[in-house]
Scaffold this active site. Structure first.
Site, PDB file in Angstrom:
ATOM      1  N   TYR A 100     -30.252  30.996  -7.849  1.00 53.64           N
ATOM      2  CA  TYR A 100     -30.384  31.280  -9.359  1.00 53.64           C
ATOM      3  C   TYR A 100     -31.053  32.671  -9.664  1.00 53.64           C
ATOM      4  CZ  TYR A 100     -27.553  27.515 -10.940  1.00 53.64           C
ATOM      5  OH  TYR A 100     -26.724  26.509 -11.291  1.00 53.64           O
ATOM      6  N   GLU A 200     -31.174   4.117   8.608  1.00 55.59           N
ATOM      7  CA  GLU A 200     -29.893   4.855   7.982  1.00 55.59           C
ATOM      8  C   GLU A 200     -29.590   4.805   6.497  1.00 55.59           C
ATOM      9  OE1 GLU A 200     -25.084   5.815   7.800  1.00 55.59           O
ATOM     10  OE2 GLU A 200     -25.911   4.887   9.374  1.00 55.59           O
ATOM     11  N   ASP A 251     -25.428   2.684  11.267  1.00 58.25           N
ATOM     12  CA  ASP A 251     -23.811   2.081  11.252  1.00 58.25           C
ATOM     13  C   ASP A 251     -23.320   2.397  12.871  1.00 58.25           C
ATOM     14  OD1 ASP A 251     -24.101   0.803   8.919  1.00 58.25           O
ATOM     15  OD2 ASP A 251     -23.016   2.625   7.837  1.00 58.25           O
TER      16      ASP A 251
END
Length: 370
Positions: A100, A200, A251
């Site tokens: 910005y 995770e 996972d």
């Protein structure tokens, strides 16, 4: 403004010399340019001796008088100049702030901004890191916080004119939010843990925190809350360097594998700082397809592997830093054969606290993937 630290002065000197180099080119009637390492997949190599990905020897030159490079060159110099001002003012900014700050128009007669999207500025920050051999944090740039920690350790955080001490064992249900920069003006002391468990998903981290798993098992538990941000990966590496075993609990799918290997060997995109971010000694605790035999109830909780899972498993078999491990070759071949995947939340099937038993069982038996 407080006295500058030696590290700050070094960064300031590097940026000043970078600018002076370009000025010398201009006054010598040369094309202003700078050299950096190529950051594409073709220039990323696996260093067996170190155990992580790193950049090769290929270089490229960025110059101003080049139609295809002039805009990117100008944008990179604008980033360097803005970072120099941050350092001189002893101020820090997020990479979003930087975007910005530099988004403004080039002038009344030019209907074009320096940057239109943050996706333009982010990779140029990385280019600058490589060109100057500095890390983003040394340029007083940070990213959003992402990651949480709980465990027996103290964090000493010198922020502004204050020094704050945080007890990692007394952070309640929320834990300690891991900042983007875990090097400058921050210390980790009185670490009393047997290992680090990286989980995770935030939901599983919350479960283990509620069960006081970290207290019962004398562990430090970290959740990167998905893909591990640079600050979290750096912290994991720092804890590994202190001699703590690192176990990763993810996972069994494309995303879980990607998160693990990014922690262990680094990423292709950030191969230039793998020496700071990668943790080669990390081990994958699970979940795995191999768990289906050891924990039969999981057979009824598998999910169909999608195209991305299958494609990623096939790709990983071709990565030399993965195929060097027969355990991983066997695991990935099981995924391709069964076309199934398994989420860590499946371990809550028998009872919510079974996750604790699973982790303890895996660590006790040394049953994990390298």
């Amino acid at each position: 403004m407080p006295d500058e630290s030696p590290k700050t002065r070094i960064t300031e000197d590097v940026l000043r010399e970078f600018g002076n180099m370009l000025i010398r080119d201009i006054f010598s009637d040369k094309n202003p340019s700078f050299q950096t390492s190529v950051r594409s997949r073709t220039n990323v190599v696996f260093d067996k001796s170190k155990g992580f990905l790193t950049l090769g020897d290929s270089k490229e030159e960025h110059s101003f008088i080049n139609v295809s490079q002039s805009k990117g060159f100008m944008q990179t110099i604008a980033i360097a100049a803005k970072c120099y001002s941050f350092i001189k003012q002893n101020q820090h900014a997020t990479i979003r702030d930087l975007f910005y700050q530099l988004k403004y128009s080039l002038g009344d007669d030019l209907d074009e901004n320096i940057f239109n999207e943050q996706s333009e500025s982010n990779p140029l920050i990385e280019d600058l890191e490589v060109a100057l051999d500095l890390r983003r944090e040394q340029l007083n740039l940070n990213a959003n916080r992402k990651g949480v920690l709980v465990g027996n350790m103290r964090i000493i955080d010198k922020f502004g004119d204050e020094t704050v001490e945080i007890d990692g064992a007394k952070t309640g249900r929320s834990g300690w939010a891991i900042p983007s920069d875990v090097d400058n003006d921050i210390q980790f002391v009185d670490i009393d843990a047997d290992y680090v468990l990286v989980v995770e998903k935030d939901a599983l981290w919350y479960r283990l925190n509620e069960d006081k798993f970290w207290k019962k098992e004398n562990a430090i538990i970290i959740s990167p809350m998905g893909q591990a941000a640079r600050g979290t990966r750096r912290l994991i590496r720092k804890l590994s360097d202190k001699g703590l075993p690192i176990y990763v609990f993810n996972d069994c799918d494309a995303w879980g594998w990607y998160i693990y290997w990014t922690i262990k060997t680094g990423s292709i995109n950030l191969a230039y700082i793998s020496d700071d971010l990668a943790t080669p000694k990390a081990k994958f605790i699970g979940v795995t397809m191999s768990d289906l035999e050891a924990y039969p109830f999981l057979k009824g909780l598998t999910m169909k592997a999608n195209d991305m899972d299958i494609k990623k498993a096939q790709e990983m078999l071709n990565y030399p830093w993965i195929s060097r491990y027969p355990e991983w070759v066997n695991e990935l071949n099981l995924v391709l054969k069964m076309k199934k995947k398994l989420e860590q939340n499946s371990l809550e099937g028998p009872k919510l606290s079974f996750v604790d038993e699973y982790i303890n069982d895996k660590i006790k038996k040394g049953n994990f993937l390298p």
